[in-house]
Motif scaffolding. Sequence first.
Motif, PDB file in Angstrom:
ATOM      1  N   LYS A 178       0.852  -1.199   0.000  1.00  0.00           N
ATOM      2  CA  LYS A 178       0.000   0.000   0.000  1.00  0.00           C
ATOM      3  C   LYS A 178       0.884   1.244   0.000  1.00  0.00           C
TER       4      LYS A 178
ATOM      5  N   GLU B  18      -1.287  -8.919   2.332  1.00  0.00           N
ATOM      6  CA  GLU B  18      -0.774 -10.268   2.633  1.00  0.00           C
ATOM      7  C   GLU B  18      -1.216 -11.276   1.585  1.00  0.00           C
TER       8      GLU B  18
ATOM      9  N   ASP C  29       4.910  -3.728   4.354  1.00  0.00           N
ATOM     10  CA  ASP C  29       3.702  -3.333   5.077  1.00  0.00           C
ATOM     11  C   ASP C  29       4.035  -3.032   6.531  1.00  0.00           C
TER      12      ASP C  29
ATOM     13  N   THR D 293       1.202  -6.630  15.679  1.00  0.00           N
ATOM     14  CA  THR D 293       1.370  -7.823  16.527  1.00  0.00           C
ATOM     15  C   THR D 293       2.014  -8.969  15.752  1.00  0.00           C
ATOM     16  N   GLY D 294       1.948  -8.913  14.439  1.00  0.00           N
ATOM     17  CA  GLY D 294       2.475 -10.002  13.611  1.00  0.00           C
ATOM     18  C   GLY D 294       1.439 -11.085  13.352  1.00  0.00           C
TER      19      GLY D 294
ATOM     20  N   THR E  93      -1.417 -11.043  11.647  1.00  0.00           N
ATOM     21  CA  THR E  93      -1.914 -11.161  10.260  1.00  0.00           C
ATOM     22  C   THR E  93      -0.915 -11.954   9.419  1.00  0.00           C
TER      23      THR E  93
HETATM   24  C1  PRP Z   1      -2.696  -3.438   8.889  1.00  0.00           C
HETATM   25  C2  PRP Z   1      -1.502  -3.930   8.089  1.00  0.00           C
HETATM   26  C3  PRP Z   1      -1.516  -5.412   8.347  1.00  0.00           C
HETATM   27  C4  PRP Z   1      -2.026  -5.491   9.769  1.00  0.00           C
HETATM   28  C5  PRP Z   1      -0.872  -5.655  10.718  1.00  0.00           C
HETATM   29  O1  PRP Z   1      -3.838  -3.628   8.121  1.00  0.00           O
HETATM   30  O2  PRP Z   1      -1.637  -3.607   6.714  1.00  0.00           O
HETATM   31  O3  PRP Z   1      -2.373  -6.085   7.453  1.00  0.00           O
HETATM   32  O4  PRP Z   1      -2.702  -4.249  10.053  1.00  0.00           O
HETATM   33  O5  PRP Z   1      -1.299  -5.825  12.057  1.00  0.00           O
HETATM   34  P1  PRP Z   1      -0.872  -7.091  12.915  1.00  0.00           P
HETATM   35  O6  PRP Z   1       0.622  -7.259  12.775  1.00  0.00           O
HETATM   36  O7  PRP Z   1      -1.253  -6.725  14.324  1.00  0.00           O
HETATM   37  O8  PRP Z   1      -1.610  -8.295  12.432  1.00  0.00           O
HETATM   38  P2  PRP Z   1      -5.221  -2.918   8.421  1.00  0.00           P
HETATM   39  O9  PRP Z   1      -5.880  -3.564   9.587  1.00  0.00           O
HETATM   40  O10 PRP Z   1      -4.994  -1.455   8.547  1.00  0.00           O
HETATM   41  O11 PRP Z   1      -6.089  -3.269   7.126  1.00  0.00           O
HETATM   42  P3  PRP Z   1      -5.732  -3.299   5.572  1.00  0.00           P
HETATM   43  O12 PRP Z   1      -4.859  -4.493   5.316  1.00  0.00           O
HETATM   44  O13 PRP Z   1      -7.047  -3.444   4.887  1.00  0.00           O
HETATM   45  O14 PRP Z   1      -5.052  -2.019   5.236  1.00  0.00           O
END
Ligand code: PRP
Length: 213
Positions: A119, A146, A159, A163-164, A166
């Motif tokens: 993004k 992802e 990105d 927390t890691g 996702t």
């Molecule tokens: C953000 C980022 C990751 C996630 C990371 O996405 O792009 O996908 O959060 O967080 P984590 O490490 O705690 O899992 P967001 O929730 O903003 O949504 P998006 O992917 O639709 O932009």
Amino acid sequence: MEYLTFALAKGRLADKTMQLLNKIGISCDEMKEDSRKLIFTNEDLKLRFFLSKANDVPTYVEYGAADIGVIGKDTLLEEKRNLYEVLDLGFGKCRFAVAGKPEIRDKLNKSNDLRVATKYPNIAKEYFYKKKRQTVEIIKLNGSVELGPIVGIADVIVDIVETGSTLKANGLEVLEEICPVSARVAVNRVSMKIKHERIMEIVEKLKNLRGEN
Ligand code: PRP
């Protein structure tokens, strides 16, 4: 007195910012009402707030539509606007990383035809072209990046990782760290001169608050 205008990123960042501002005596009752409004005022304090998409906050601040913006460092780095970044608020902490399937690790430094989904095309370019001096193809996506390596349109992603979870849930891992991210206060260059006292009073109060946490 002229209005002092804040641009905030709709959503969690704006909510958290308003909580912080409340602690230093800045509030906006109008904003608490459930509505689709985008501009809110506090006539007593001569303050105005508007809610925009995160990526547009630096634009409103650069053009002086807002005096102050509260926004993630990720957005500031991506938008590259001409403004003053005056304070790290210390919340919204996460980091920029290159992530992908573990087996891509070897290819990451050698390949010159790596496809990078993100993004944040400017940040990805800055990192691969300038820092690593590596030619890559950048594929701009608008969210859920992802998916890129999973469905095979990209080898890796650039990105933010908080927390890691996702990454983990999608079988990906951090391959390289780029830089830390957190919420920042940014100020319009002209406002900083003509409304200096008012702006710095707020910035100083926010700074002290951060020390307490
Ligand atoms: C953000 C980022 C990751 C996630 C990371 O996405 O792009 O996908 O959060 O967080 P984590 O490490 O705690 O899992 P967001 O929730 O903003 O949504 P998006 O992917 O639709 O932009």
